[in-house]
Scaffold this motif. Structure first.
Motif, PDB file in Angstrom:
ATOM      1  N   ILE A 148      21.334 -12.626  -9.874  1.00 22.35           N
ATOM      2  CA  ILE A 148      20.117 -13.558  -8.708  1.00 22.35           C
ATOM      3  C   ILE A 148      19.465 -12.946  -7.342  1.00 22.35           C
ATOM      4  N   MET A 149      20.125 -12.128  -6.784  1.00 18.45           N
ATOM      5  CA  MET A 149      20.150 -11.871  -5.694  1.00 18.45           C
ATOM      6  C   MET A 149      18.813 -10.404  -5.566  1.00 18.45           C
ATOM      7  N   ASP A 150      19.925  -9.839  -6.796  1.00 17.93           N
ATOM      8  CA  ASP A 150      19.151  -8.578  -6.662  1.00 17.93           C
ATOM      9  C   ASP A 150      17.465  -8.572  -7.742  1.00 17.93           C
ATOM     10  N   ILE A 151      17.305  -9.407  -8.445  1.00 18.55           N
ATOM     11  CA  ILE A 151      16.248  -9.185  -8.491  1.00 18.55           C
ATOM     12  C   ILE A 151      15.336 -10.290  -6.883  1.00 18.55           C
ATOM     13  N   THR A 152      15.528 -11.063  -5.958  1.00 20.52           N
ATOM     14  CA  THR A 152      15.389 -11.727  -5.431  1.00 20.52           C
ATOM     15  C   THR A 152      14.616 -11.308  -4.173  1.00 20.52           C
ATOM     16  N   PRO A 159      18.431  -6.929  -1.030  1.00 18.85           N
ATOM     17  CA  PRO A 159      18.644  -8.116  -2.003  1.00 18.85           C
ATOM     18  C   PRO A 159      18.629  -9.473  -1.243  1.00 18.85           C
ATOM     19  N   THR A 160      18.710 -10.282  -1.701  1.00 18.64           N
ATOM     20  CA  THR A 160      18.058 -11.531  -1.015  1.00 18.64           C
ATOM     21  C   THR A 160      18.354 -12.615  -1.393  1.00 18.64           C
ATOM     22  N   LYS A 161      19.349 -14.026  -1.095  1.00 16.21           N
ATOM     23  CA  LYS A 161      19.813 -14.779  -1.255  1.00 16.21           C
ATOM     24  C   LYS A 161      18.885 -15.881  -1.998  1.00 16.21           C
ATOM     25  N   VAL A 162      18.117 -17.135  -2.628  1.00 11.23           N
ATOM     26  CA  VAL A 162      17.621 -18.127  -2.197  1.00 11.23           C
ATOM     27  C   VAL A 162      18.134 -18.826  -1.070  1.00 11.23           C
ATOM     28  N   GLY A 163      17.343 -19.107  -0.198  1.00 11.12           N
ATOM     29  CA  GLY A 163      17.162 -20.189   0.316  1.00 11.12           C
ATOM     30  C   GLY A 163      18.487 -21.513   0.942  1.00 11.12           C
ATOM     31  N   THR A 164      17.938 -21.919  -0.401  1.00 14.20           N
ATOM     32  CA  THR A 164      19.758 -22.884  -0.922  1.00 14.20           C
ATOM     33  C   THR A 164      20.528 -22.675  -1.546  1.00 14.20           C
ATOM     34  N   GLY A 218      16.455  -2.372 -22.255  1.00 12.42           N
ATOM     35  CA  GLY A 218      16.957  -1.441 -21.931  1.00 12.42           C
ATOM     36  C   GLY A 218      17.224  -1.605 -20.546  1.00 12.42           C
ATOM     37  N   LYS A 219      16.444  -1.677 -19.880  1.00 18.78           N
ATOM     38  CA  LYS A 219      16.247  -1.480 -18.735  1.00 18.78           C
ATOM     39  C   LYS A 219      16.385  -2.621 -17.883  1.00 18.78           C
ATOM     40  N   SER A 220      17.179  -3.081 -16.543  1.00 21.86           N
ATOM     41  CA  SER A 220      17.023  -3.363 -15.722  1.00 21.86           C
ATOM     42  C   SER A 220      15.930  -4.201 -14.497  1.00 21.86           C
ATOM     43  N   PRO A 221      15.141  -5.364 -14.845  1.00 20.94           N
ATOM     44  CA  PRO A 221      14.299  -5.140 -13.870  1.00 20.94           C
ATOM     45  C   PRO A 221      14.915  -5.094 -12.439  1.00 20.94           C
ATOM     46  N   GLN A 222      13.942  -5.167 -11.418  1.00 21.56           N
ATOM     47  CA  GLN A 222      13.553  -4.541 -10.833  1.00 21.56           C
ATOM     48  C   GLN A 222      13.259  -5.598 -10.137  1.00 21.56           C
ATOM     49  N   ARG A 223      13.881  -5.751  -8.473  1.00 22.52           N
ATOM     50  CA  ARG A 223      12.838  -6.640  -7.118  1.00 22.52           C
ATOM     51  C   ARG A 223      11.500  -6.781  -7.117  1.00 22.52           C
ATOM     52  N   ARG A 224      10.596  -7.920  -7.746  1.00 22.08           N
ATOM     53  CA  ARG A 224       9.188  -8.230  -7.571  1.00 22.08           C
ATOM     54  C   ARG A 224       9.204  -9.197  -6.426  1.00 22.08           C
ATOM     55  N   GLY A 225       9.838  -9.516  -5.091  1.00 19.98           N
ATOM     56  CA  GLY A 225       9.324 -10.345  -4.028  1.00 19.98           C
ATOM     57  C   GLY A 225       8.475 -11.497  -4.804  1.00 19.98           C
TER      58      GLY A 225
END
Length: 405
Positions: A148-152, A159-164, A218-225
Motif C-alpha cells: 500500500i505504501m509503495d503505491i501511495t 513511499p507514504t502511509k495512509v493518514g489513518t 507483469g509490471k508492478s504499478p507505481q505511485r501515482r499521487g
C-alpha cells in the motif's frame, strides 16, 4: 436493542484492530467484556497526548459500549477466571502473537471443548502460519509490507502511509465480518468455529485492480499521487483559491465536464472521446484541464460541477468533517458522559437500520470499572472473594463500579 443483542463477546485484544472490531459489534448490540491487564490496562490508554480527565483520546475513540474487567491472565487464577468467562460467552477475540493464547492455557480448541458453540477469532500481524508468523504486526509495518505504501504518495516522493491506521481498522472490520459469518453458521449448526485474521492478508486484499494490473502485465504499478491508473481526468486540481477533487469517470461525464469548463473544442475532439484514450493521452489532457481550473475559485467550480451532475468533492480538514452537517444530521457524531473525561464525542458505526432502535451509546470504561460486576454476575463470586483476588493483584476493581455482595 440491536441485531446482536444477546451475543456476549470476551475481548482479550488491545490497542486498535481488536478493540475496533469489538466496538463495531458492540455498536450492533453485542455485550462486550473487555479483559485488561490490571496495572496499566489496554496499551492505548497511555497513547497521547491528548488526554481528557486522565483518559487517552486514542483509547476513547475505539472502546465505547464495553465493560472493563481487569484480570491478570499471567497468574494461574486469572487465566482460570478467563477460562470460566469464556465458557459463558459466544465469542472470544484476541490479537496476541501466535502461540501466546496456548501458553496462557487459553487455546481455542480446549475452550471449545468446554463450550462447543464458542466462536474464537485471532488477529495477528502476518497470520498464524508462514515464515513471518512470529513477527510483530503494527499498522505502519503492515502498510509497507502489503504494497500500500509503495503505491501511495507523490510519484517523485517517498513511499507514504495512509493518514489513518488503515491496516488496524480494516483488519477490525474483516474480523467483525468473520465473526458475524461464524455466528450465522452457528445458528444453523450449533457449532463454533475459529476465525484467523491476518493484518497483512487484509491489507493485501485492498490491492484489487493494482494487483490485477500486475497479474495482467507483469509490471508492478507505481505511485501515482492523486491520479487514477485507469481513469482521467480523475484527480486533485488547484483552483485559484485552493484544491478540489474532480472525477470524470465516464464518457457521459466527460461531455458534461467539457460544458462546465466551457471548452466545446475538447468535447468535440475525437482523440478524447473515449475513456481509454483519455487515459492514454493523460499527459496531454490533464495540463489543459488544470490550466482552466486554476483560473477560478473553488466555489465557482463546485457550483457548476454540482449543477451539471459531475462528480466533485471539496478537500476538508478533520475538523470540518467532524462538524459537517451531513454527518451530524445523520447522528454520526455522538456524545457520551464519561466519569472522568466529561463529554466524550465519537464518530459512530456507519451501519444504519430503519427503526433506529439502538442509538444509545455508553462511554468507554475506566480500567476495571466493571470487574466485580462481571465476575459477580457470571461466575457467582462474592465480594469477599473478589477483594481477596484484588489484594493479590489477580483482579483490579475500580471504585466507581457497581459492586456485588
Amino acid at each position: 436493542m440491536g441485531p446482536l443483542s444477546g451475543v456476549r463477546i470476551l475481548d482479550l485484544s488491545r490497542v486498535v484492530s481488536g478493540p475496533f472490531c469489538s466496538m463495531l459489534l458492540a455498536d450492533l448490540g453485542a455485550e462486550v467484556i473487555k479483559i485488561e491487564e490490571p496495572e496499566h490496562g489496554d496499551d492505548s490508554r497511555a497513547f497521547g497526548p491528548p488526554f481528557s480527565g486522565g483518559e487517552s483520546a486514542y483509547f476513547l475513540s475505539v472502546n465505547r459500549n464495553k465493560r472493563s474487567c481487569a484480570v491478570n491472565m499471567k497468574a494461574p487464577e486469572g487465566a482460570g477466571i478467563v477460562r470460566r468467562l469464556a465458557a459463558q460467552c459466544d465469542v472470544m477475540l484476541d490479537n496476541f502473537r501466535p502461540g501466546a493464547m496456548e501458553r496462557l492455557g487459553l487455546d481455542h480448541r480446549e475452550l471449545r471443548a468446554a463450550n462447543p458453540g464458542l466462536i474464537s477469532c485471532s488477529i495477528t500481524g502476518f497470520g498464524r502460519t508462514g515464515a513471518d508468523a512470529q513477527r510483530p504486526g503494527y499498522d505502519l509495518i503492515i502498510q509497507g509490507e502489503s504494497g500500500i505504501m509503495d503505491i501511495t504518495g507523490d510519484p517523485n516522493g517517498p513511499p507514504t502511509k495512509v493518514g489513518t491506521s488503515i491496516g488496524d481498522l480494516l483488519t477490525g472490520q474483516f474480523a467483525s465480518q468473520g465473526i458475524m459469518a461464524a455466528l450465522l453458521e452457528r445458528a444453523r449448526t450449533g457449532k463454533g468455529r475459529h476465525v484467523d485474521i491476518s493484518m497483512l492478508d487484509c491489507m493485501a486484499s485492498l490491492l484489487t485492480f493494482n494487483a490485477g494490473i500486475y497479474f495482467t502485465t507483469g509490471k508492478s504499478p507505481q505511485r501515482r499521487g492523486n491520479t487514477h491508473a485507469t481513469i482521467a481526468p480523475y484527480e486533485t486540481f488547484r483552483a485559484s483559491d485552493g484544491w478540489l477533487n474532480i472525477g470524470v469517470a465516464s464518457d457521459k461525464f466527460w461531455q458534461l465536464f467539457c460544458g462546465v469548463i466551457e471548452r466545446p473544442v475538447l468535447a468535440a475532439e475525437p482523440r478524447f472521446a473515449k475513456a481509454v484514450d483519455r487515459v492514454r493521452l493523460r499527459e496531454e489532457l490533464v495540463p489543459v484541464v488544470a490550466e482552466v481550473i486554476a483560473t477560478k475559485p473553488r466555489r465557482h467550480w463546485i457550483d457548476r460541477l454540482s449543477k451539471a451532475g459531475v462528480p466533485y468533492g471539496d478537500i476538508r480538514s478533520v475538523q470540518e468533517v467532524c462538524e459537517a452537517e451531513q454527518l451530524t444530521s445523520r447522528g454520526m457524531v455522538v456524545e457520551m458522559q464519561h466519569p472522568t473525561a466529561g463529554t466524550v464525542r465519537n464518530i459512530v458505526s456507519p451501519v444504519r437500520f430503519d427503526d433506529g432502535s439502538f442509538d444509545d451509546h455508553q462511554p468507554p470504561p475506566l480500567l476495571g470499572q466493571h470487574t466485580a460486576e462481571i465476575v459477580g454476575e457470571l461466575l457467582g463470586m462474592s465480594r469477599t472473594e473478589i477483594d481477596a483476588l484484588a489484594d493479590r493483584g489477580v483482579l483490579r476493581c475500580n471504585d466507581l463500579e457497581v459492586t456485588h455482595g
